[in-house]
Write an enzyme that holds these catalytic residues in place. Structure first.
Site, mmCIF file in Angstrom:
data_model
loop_
_atom_site.group_PDB
_atom_site.id
_atom_site.type_symbol
_atom_site.label_atom_id
_atom_site.label_comp_id
_atom_site.label_asym_id
_atom_site.label_seq_id
_atom_site.Cartn_x
_atom_site.Cartn_y
_atom_site.Cartn_z
ATOM 1 N N HIS A 146 19.113 60.862 46.809
ATOM 2 C CA HIS A 146 19.878 59.660 47.159
ATOM 3 C C HIS A 146 18.903 58.412 46.640
ATOM 4 O O HIS A 146 17.768 58.143 47.538
ATOM 5 C CB HIS A 146 20.114 59.518 48.753
ATOM 6 C CG HIS A 146 21.280 60.474 48.815
ATOM 7 N ND1 HIS A 146 22.387 60.260 49.431
ATOM 8 C CD2 HIS A 146 21.302 61.935 48.668
ATOM 9 C CE1 HIS A 146 23.241 61.232 49.515
ATOM 10 N NE2 HIS A 146 22.807 62.401 49.441
ATOM 11 N N CYS A 148 19.576 55.458 47.731
ATOM 12 C CA CYS A 148 19.155 54.538 48.976
ATOM 13 C C CYS A 148 18.009 55.121 49.769
ATOM 14 O O CYS A 148 17.454 54.132 50.304
ATOM 15 C CB CYS A 148 20.527 54.332 49.697
ATOM 16 S SG CYS A 148 21.079 56.087 50.429
HETATM 17 ZN ZN ZN Z 1 22.990 55.361 51.404
#
Ligand code: ZN
Length: 195
Positions: A146, A148
């Site tokens: 991910h 993020c």
């Molecule tokens: Zn995220």
């Protein structure tokens, strides 16, 4: 205004709010490109599964496990609108019906090209196949990274998130699950780590 034009003008505003000059050469066409990219990356909302599957489901008396592994997957996390990407492994045990193997990655794409959380993506794919094929069991395992987490330094850069969704015999019968995990090799130790 067309959605694409509205998207473009909103992207232009974002660039301005970030302190950029949307008129400078490198950014001139960026709102248009970003709008198109976003539309493509969320095109799964318009997916027509009848068309995707077409005549790709066949009657077949077989109860041998079918595995399509290492399906490349790209999606967008709905919390940060940043990509997560990795691999999906899909298995099922037929119960009178099989599906053309090339259809499975297309079903994965149709659900991945949306704003997602990995957990929901995993179960949407398994539920879809369960409904479509009414097999003895379906298993979907997704391993992904991910951005993020990685780009924001929230977790260790290389930590992989693994989710699994097991239905039918894969959920109820330890032996079927064990057979699957041994066929998948190294995944067995981490499966189910996060559901
Ligand atoms: Zn995220």
């Amino acid at each position: 205004m067309k959605p694409e034009k509205t998207l473009e003008s909103n992207v232009r505003s974002i660039l301005e709010l970030l302190g950029e000059d949307p008129e400078r050469e490198g950014l001139k066409d960026t709102p248009k490109r970003n709008a198109r990219a976003l539309q493509f990356l969320t095109s799964g909302y318009q997916a027509d599964f009848d068309k995707i599957v077409g005549r790709g489901v066949f009657q077949q008396d077989s109860s041998d496990i079918v595995i399509v592994r290492d399906i490349e997957l790209f999606s967008l996390c709905e919390h940060h609108l940043l990509p997560f990407f990795g691999k999906a492994h899909v298995a099922y045990i037929p119960n009178g019906k099989i599906i053309g193997l090339s259809k499975i990655p297309r079903i994965v794409d149709a659900y991945a090209r949306r704003l997602q959380v990995q957990e929901r993506l995993t179960s949407q794919i398994s539920n879809h196949l369960m409904e479509l094929l009414k097999p003895q069991g379906v298993a979907v395992i997704i391993e992904s990274l991910h951005l993020c987490m990685m780009m924001r330094g929230v977790e260790k850069q290389s930590s992989t998130t693994v989710t699994s969704s097991m239905l039918g015999v894969f959920r109820d019968d330890a032996r079927s699950r064990q057979e699957l995990l041994s066929l998948l090799g190294g995944l067995g130790s981490t499966h189910g780590g996060r559901r």
